[in-house]
Design a protein around this motif. Structure first.
Motif, PDB file in Angstrom:
ATOM      1  N   GLN A 192       0.837  -1.185   0.000  1.00 35.12           N
ATOM      2  CA  GLN A 192       0.000   0.000   0.000  1.00 35.12           C
ATOM      3  C   GLN A 192       0.867   1.228   0.000  1.00 35.12           C
ATOM      4  O   GLN A 192       1.690   1.403   0.893  1.00 35.12           O
ATOM      5  CB  GLN A 192      -0.913  -0.014   1.234  1.00 35.12           C
ATOM      6  CG  GLN A 192      -2.025   1.002   1.149  1.00 35.12           C
ATOM      7  CD  GLN A 192      -3.115   0.721   2.161  1.00 35.12           C
ATOM      8  OE1 GLN A 192      -2.889   0.046   3.152  1.00 35.12           O
ATOM      9  NE2 GLN A 192      -4.295   1.244   1.920  1.00 35.12           N
ATOM     10  N   ASN A 232      -0.215   2.657  -5.321  1.00 36.46           N
ATOM     11  CA  ASN A 232      -0.525   1.244  -5.472  1.00 36.46           C
ATOM     12  C   ASN A 232      -1.222   0.686  -4.250  1.00 36.46           C
ATOM     13  O   ASN A 232      -0.940   1.078  -3.121  1.00 36.46           O
ATOM     14  CB  ASN A 232       0.756   0.431  -5.685  1.00 36.46           C
ATOM     15  CG  ASN A 232       1.336   0.704  -7.046  1.00 36.46           C
ATOM     16  OD1 ASN A 232       0.822   0.230  -8.049  1.00 36.46           O
ATOM     17  ND2 ASN A 232       2.390   1.512  -7.054  1.00 36.46           N
ATOM     18  N   ASN A 233      -2.102  -0.234  -4.504  1.00 38.63           N
ATOM     19  CA  ASN A 233      -2.763  -0.935  -3.408  1.00 38.63           C
ATOM     20  C   ASN A 233      -2.974  -2.362  -3.894  1.00 38.63           C
ATOM     21  O   ASN A 233      -3.740  -2.602  -4.819  1.00 38.63           O
ATOM     22  CB  ASN A 233      -4.086  -0.230  -3.104  1.00 38.63           C
ATOM     23  CG  ASN A 233      -4.786  -0.848  -1.933  1.00 38.63           C
ATOM     24  OD1 ASN A 233      -4.376  -1.903  -1.445  1.00 38.63           O
ATOM     25  ND2 ASN A 233      -5.845  -0.223  -1.485  1.00 38.63           N
ATOM     26  N   LEU A 234      -2.254  -3.295  -3.282  1.00 35.38           N
ATOM     27  CA  LEU A 234      -2.350  -4.686  -3.721  1.00 35.38           C
ATOM     28  C   LEU A 234      -2.910  -5.514  -2.571  1.00 35.38           C
ATOM     29  O   LEU A 234      -2.397  -5.469  -1.451  1.00 35.38           O
ATOM     30  CB  LEU A 234      -0.962  -5.195  -4.131  1.00 35.38           C
ATOM     31  CG  LEU A 234      -0.894  -6.642  -4.601  1.00 35.38           C
ATOM     32  CD1 LEU A 234      -1.723  -6.864  -5.856  1.00 35.38           C
ATOM     33  CD2 LEU A 234       0.555  -7.048  -4.861  1.00 35.38           C
ATOM     34  N   HIS A 264      -5.323  -5.464  -7.608  1.00 36.49           N
ATOM     35  CA  HIS A 264      -4.331  -4.397  -7.637  1.00 36.49           C
ATOM     36  C   HIS A 264      -4.987  -3.098  -8.111  1.00 36.49           C
ATOM     37  O   HIS A 264      -5.549  -3.036  -9.198  1.00 36.49           O
ATOM     38  CB  HIS A 264      -3.186  -4.789  -8.594  1.00 36.49           C
ATOM     39  CG  HIS A 264      -2.132  -3.736  -8.671  1.00 36.49           C
ATOM     40  ND1 HIS A 264      -1.540  -3.369  -9.846  1.00 36.49           N
ATOM     41  CD2 HIS A 264      -1.584  -2.961  -7.707  1.00 36.49           C
ATOM     42  CE1 HIS A 264      -0.668  -2.401  -9.607  1.00 36.49           C
ATOM     43  NE2 HIS A 264      -0.666  -2.143  -8.311  1.00 36.49           N
ATOM     44  N   ASP A 265      -4.943  -2.087  -7.256  1.00 36.94           N
ATOM     45  CA  ASP A 265      -5.442  -0.770  -7.653  1.00 36.94           C
ATOM     46  C   ASP A 265      -4.242   0.124  -7.933  1.00 36.94           C
ATOM     47  O   ASP A 265      -3.290   0.173  -7.163  1.00 36.94           O
ATOM     48  CB  ASP A 265      -6.265  -0.142  -6.511  1.00 36.94           C
ATOM     49  CG  ASP A 265      -7.589  -0.840  -6.328  1.00 36.94           C
ATOM     50  OD1 ASP A 265      -8.354  -0.894  -7.304  1.00 36.94           O
ATOM     51  OD2 ASP A 265      -7.843  -1.367  -5.227  1.00 36.94           O
ATOM     52  N   PHE A 266      -4.321   0.788  -9.056  1.00 37.46           N
ATOM     53  CA  PHE A 266      -3.209   1.656  -9.445  1.00 37.46           C
ATOM     54  C   PHE A 266      -3.757   3.020  -9.828  1.00 37.46           C
ATOM     55  O   PHE A 266      -4.582   3.146 -10.740  1.00 37.46           O
ATOM     56  CB  PHE A 266      -2.458   1.010 -10.623  1.00 37.46           C
ATOM     57  CG  PHE A 266      -1.354   1.875 -11.164  1.00 37.46           C
ATOM     58  CD1 PHE A 266      -0.303   2.278 -10.332  1.00 37.46           C
ATOM     59  CD2 PHE A 266      -1.354   2.278 -12.487  1.00 37.46           C
ATOM     60  CE1 PHE A 266       0.711   3.083 -10.827  1.00 37.46           C
ATOM     61  CE2 PHE A 266      -0.345   3.089 -12.984  1.00 37.46           C
ATOM     62  CZ  PHE A 266       0.691   3.484 -12.154  1.00 37.46           C
ATOM     63  N   ARG A 289      -7.752  -0.970 -12.090  1.00 34.26           N
ATOM     64  CA  ARG A 289      -7.889  -2.058 -11.114  1.00 34.26           C
ATOM     65  C   ARG A 289      -7.753  -3.381 -11.863  1.00 34.26           C
ATOM     66  O   ARG A 289      -8.446  -3.627 -12.843  1.00 34.26           O
ATOM     67  CB  ARG A 289      -9.234  -1.984 -10.402  1.00 34.26           C
ATOM     68  CG  ARG A 289      -9.562  -3.274  -9.672  1.00 34.26           C
ATOM     69  CD  ARG A 289     -10.835  -3.155  -8.887  1.00 34.26           C
ATOM     70  NE  ARG A 289     -10.564  -2.552  -7.592  1.00 34.26           N
ATOM     71  CZ  ARG A 289     -11.356  -2.732  -6.529  1.00 34.26           C
ATOM     72  NH1 ARG A 289     -12.451  -3.460  -6.625  1.00 34.26           N
ATOM     73  NH2 ARG A 289     -11.067  -2.182  -5.386  1.00 34.26           N
TER      74      ARG A 289
END
Lengths: 811, 115
Positions: A281, A285-287, A341-343, A352
């Motif tokens: 995070q 990015n948030n994976l 994965h949010d980018f 996403r």
């Protein structure tokens, strides 16, 4: 498909072995008509927090092929951090027969005409006394009660929800009813700062007493026996409790009602767990990794006891008593793992990506033991002179993979593309992957900077395309050798329906487009969707040349196209301090057509063309109802059949309203189904025995000469028209009024609400029976809308009170 | 540190799930022996089972068969109170001919044998 908190909720319909008595499937017919209950009934509606319905390709993209027909996603209630909240509620009510048909008014001449000299003498011996058997059989006022307790709460790391429900409903026929206990515990826990855990558990125990109704070929079901018996026959027991034999039919339905048992016992456990792990995070990015597991395990016991003193069991009429014990063990598991994965590329553009695998397993075994020639009044299976055992297993393994990419530009443009791959042990090639793509686009016009219509708060235009697959029915790939016995030796005999090891899944391609429109900060919203759905490679068991040694074979032989409209209008027309009115109206409509059929057109479902049947024919609706016809009907000379209707309604419209004035709340839900025909064979059976309530009325015969009963009987063998009836209806499904007591009455500790409500209280339909919503063949897509002396529907009203306590300090 | 541990866990989980999830064994009929299994190289016992099955099959529908040919041959009238079609579909009635159209439930081969 129903998914409850991530568990694939088994909704099998399992037969209790009643066919042994009813022989409804016999004489060559293999369609069981046991009227098995559906296991979705085990879910406690009070536990439900919200319901979401995903359709077609968008559902299948995530949940796999079993969701191809759409999925109902049910989320149950969860605790919120805060002080414990206790809710207590009780409902008491009563249910009764929805519509009484009444009975024919008899005279000696009519009795003699319908039952000959025997009828004449019975009628005379009783001095023409008649009984109201409709009221005696279906006229009970069943008491209903539900008690419920729930406790919820939590801290910043843990939250919990606990619910318990006890329900006890009596039916409208003596001895029928439903009892259920349900316990639920949902817990959410933040394990570490990057792992969240959520666990759901549910235990259900229920008993349903179901009576014995619907179609049979032995005139023993209470429904068939009821229509075979005129009102002047006395079926009542004497002072010692001995029931007379029914002199005009093979069974005495009052005796059947009082002596038989047909019960279902369910013990069910559902568990589900979800773990969410934040892997990475940062600002862009948030994976996340999400793992889900679900378990659905139940035991279903069916007990059907037909004691030997029944008219149709004793004196060589039956098997001198029968005890039928069925046991089903069901275990379903589903597992899935996905990476999300949010980018955030910049302020406007975000992506996403989802990547996942899914696995579902089902293992179901049903054994039914039928004991006959019972020893005295004994009911245990070993107290029998003859025992027959049947066993059936269903095993299924599905695996799937999916990848999906979502693109968002400033909430203005949203794009999604995805691909799903599925395989299943139900397909001909268990390890072959079938690929199903999908794509969708939405454009939020109101997010444009140049948008200047102040009152229009939303205008979204959307379109989606997707494919999904439908696995073959279980067993369709096998050509089994069935067990048989001859001369003291066992052997194997080839089945009549040929399996097909090359079956591939049905492929469904769906395109839909529409818009969402909102005005006055979405106080009024309109949603419009048009869809076109084509199912190709439809799997059917079709007639095959008998030179093959089989009568039928499973094949991918047809395609069906559906077009439809869905319109939803929601609004809050009035909202001020004292008064609020909210309303939602839904309209839906579907048209289907068979566009490909590789075999000659064929009839299916119901009871043959004499009485109306379904017909699968290229260029026609798959739910068209056809039958033989006379000179007045539009008979196709090539087939000798005329079309009399369609099971599919013209449209459905439902509307719900909620009016809140100060402490009063009034709710109403109405439903209008326009068009759609049923095949009503209850009238056929009651006409044959002269017992139809409308037998002596006029109206059906266009020349006005024949009474209705005589007109329908004269049509038998000439035309199927009289049994195909319009099944339109308009009904108030729910009406409720509640009052919230001032909380000052309870020192502001509790909120208490009292209310009354009614279900199906007001109905309008012309359909000539108890209820147009009926199906003798259960949930089969193409043979529903058929009725043969069903269990009548009921309406109910109830009183509720509901208390909610919020504790002021922690426990 | 936290991140590395948790990556390993994820890797392990994903790996294990993936490997267990991949393969679907071709499932034989769990309820009955399959006919394809005896077409080639049937054992003596399997053949004997088929012989018994054939003997049985020739007789098991005999009451059904007698019912139908008896009615069609006008040897008796069968009262079937809750299934009035039984007579109609076998001997016909007015416009309802004895055919596959009216005879929804009778196996086709049987009907061909009869008519």
């Amino acid at each position: 498909l129903f998914i409850v908190d991530g568990v694939f909720y088994d909704n099998s319909s399992i037969n209790a072995g009643l066919n042994f008595i009813s022989k409804a499937a016999g004489q060559g017919s293999t369609a069981f008509q046991d009227n098995p209950s559906n296991r979705i009934a085990d879910l406690d509606p009070e536990d439900i927090d919200r319901i979401e319905i995903l359709k077609g390709a968008s559902a299948a993209a995530i949940y796999g092929s079993r969701a191809a027909a759409g999925v109902v996603i049910i989320t149950t209630k969860r605790g919120k951090s805060g002080k414990p909240r206790i809710e207590l509620s009780q409902t008491f009510g009563m249910q009764m027969q929805l519509r009484k048909l009444g009975q024919r008014s008899w005279t000696r001449e009519k009795a003699a005409a319908a039952f000959g000299a025997k009828g004449d003498s019975i009628y005379q011996a009783n001095n023409g006394k008649v009984y109201d058997y409709e009221d005696e059989l279906y006229g009970e006022h069943g008491m209903m009660s539900t008690s419920r307790l729930s406790v919820s709460g939590g801290s910043d790391k843990t939250s919990y929800y606990l619910g318990y429900t006890y329900k006890d409903d009596e039916g409208i026929v003596l001895g029928t009813g439903y009892r259920k206990s349900s316990f639920r515990l949902n817990v959410d826990q933040k394990v570490t700062n990057f792992i969240d855990l959520s666990v759901n558990s549910n235990y259900v125990s229920s008993r349903a007493d179901r009576g014995y109704f619907n179609n049979d070929n032995t005139s023993t079901s209470m429904g068939v026996s009821f229509v075979s018996t005129p009102a002047w026959v006395d079926l009542h027991p004497d002072a010692n409790g001995n029931y007379p034999n029914n002199p005009v039919a093979p069974s005495n339905f009052l005796q059947t009602r009082d002596l038989i048992t047909n019960a279902e016992f369910v013990e069910r456990v559902l568990m589900a767990g979800t773990a969410t792990v934040k892997i990475l995070q940062n600002s862009r990015n948030n994976l996340k990794f999400i793992a889900r597991g679900g378990l659905d395990q139940y035991t279903l016991n069916t007990v059907a006891i037909f004691p030997q003193e029944l008219q149709f069991e004793k004196d060589g009429n039956g098997t001198n008593g029968a005890s039928i014990y069925g046991t089903t063990l069901n275990k379903g598991t589903n597992l899935s793992a996905l990476l999300v994965h949010d980018f955030q590329m910049n302020e406007d553009i975000s992506f996403r990506t989802q990547l996942g695998i899914t696995a579902e397993n089902l293992n179901q075994t049903t054994t039914v033991n039928t004991g006959t020639q019972m020893i005295g009044t004994q009911t245990n299976i070993d107290q029998a002179g003859s025992i027959q055992a049947d066993q059936e297993k269903i095993i299924q393994k599905d695996r799937g993979y999916f990848i999906q990419e979502e693109f968002n530009y400033a909430d203005l443009v949203l794009l999604t593309v995805g691909l799903r791959a599925d395989k299943s042990s139900r397909n001909g090639d268990a390890n072959k992957l079938y690929y199903f793509p999908k794509a969708s686009a939405a454009f939020n016009v109101h997010k444009l900077q140049s948008w200047s219509f102040e009152n229009v708060s939303q205008l979204k235009v959307r379109a989606a395309y997707g494919q999904s697959g439908n696995f073959a029915p279980f067993g369709a790939i096998y050509s089994p050798l069935l067990p048989t016995g001859f001369n003291g030796t066992t052997g194997s005999e080839i089945t009549l329906t040929r399996g097909n090891e090359t079956l591939k899944p049905e492929r469904q391609t769906e395109f839909e487009t529409g818009f969402d429109f909102g005005m006055f900060r979405d106080r009024a919203t309109l949603s419009f969707t048009y869809y076109s759905k084509k199912v190709d490679d439809l799997i059917l068991d079709v007639v095959t040349p008998s030179s093959s040694g089989f009568t039928k074979a499973w094949k991918n032989v047809a395609a069906i196209e559906n077009h439809g409209l869905e319109i939803s209008l929601a609004a809050t027309p009035v909202s001020n301090k004292d008064f609020k009115w909210t309303t939602t109206t839904n309209f839906w409509q579907n048209n289907a057509k068979v566009t490909r059929l590789d075999v000659p057109a064929f009839n299916t479902g119901a009871f043959g063309a004499t009485l109306g049947t379904y017909r699968i024919e290229e260029g026609k609706s798959p739910t068209q109802i056809v039958g033989i016809g006379g000179p007045d009907d539009k008979v196709d000379p090539a087939t000798g059949l005329a079309t009399y209707g369609d099971g599919e309604p013209d449209f459905n419209l439902s509307s719900s309203h909620s009016l809140i004035y100060k402490n009063f709340e009034f709710n109403v839900l109405v439903h209008w189904k326009k068009g759609g025909e049923n095949i009503n064979l209850s009238t056929l059976l009651s006409d044959i025995f002269g017992t139809s309530p409308d037998f002596d009325d006029h109206g059906l015969d266009p020349t006005g000469q024949k009474v209705n009963g005589a007109y329908r009987l004269a049509a038998l063998g000439v035309t199927a028209r009289p049994w195909v009836e319009d099944a339109s209806y308009f009904r108030f499904r729910e009406i409720g009024l509640s009052y919230r007591l001032p909380s000052s009455m309870f020192k502001n500790v509790a909120q208490v609400k009292v209310g009354v409500s009614g279900r199906n209280l007001i109905n309008f339909f012309k359909y000539n029976s108890y209820d147009p919503e009926v199906s003798n063949f259960g949930s089969n897509a193409i043979s529903s809308n058929v009725e043969v002396t069903p269990f009548p529907s009921s309406k109910s009203f109830s009183f509720q009170h509901h208390c909610q306590f919020q504790l002021k300090s922690d426990l | 540190m936290k991140l590395t541990i948790n990556k390993k866990i994820i890797l392990l989980f994903t790996g294990v799930t993936f490997f267990t999830a991949c393969k679907v064994d071709t499932l034989n009929d769990p309820n009955n022996p399959s006919s394809s299994g005896i077409v080639i190289n049937a054992t003596l016992g399997e053949l004997q089972n088929l012989v018994t099955g054939t003997e049985s099959a020739m007789r098991e529908s005999i009451s059904f068969y007698m019912d139908d040919v008896g009615v069609i041959g006008r040897e008796f009238y069968r009262f079937s109170t809750s299934d009035p079609r039984f007579y109609i579909r076998s001997v016909g009635k007015r416009l309802a001919q004895c055919s596959t159209t009216t005879h929804s439930t009778l196996p086709i081969h049987m009907l061909r044998d009869i008519v």
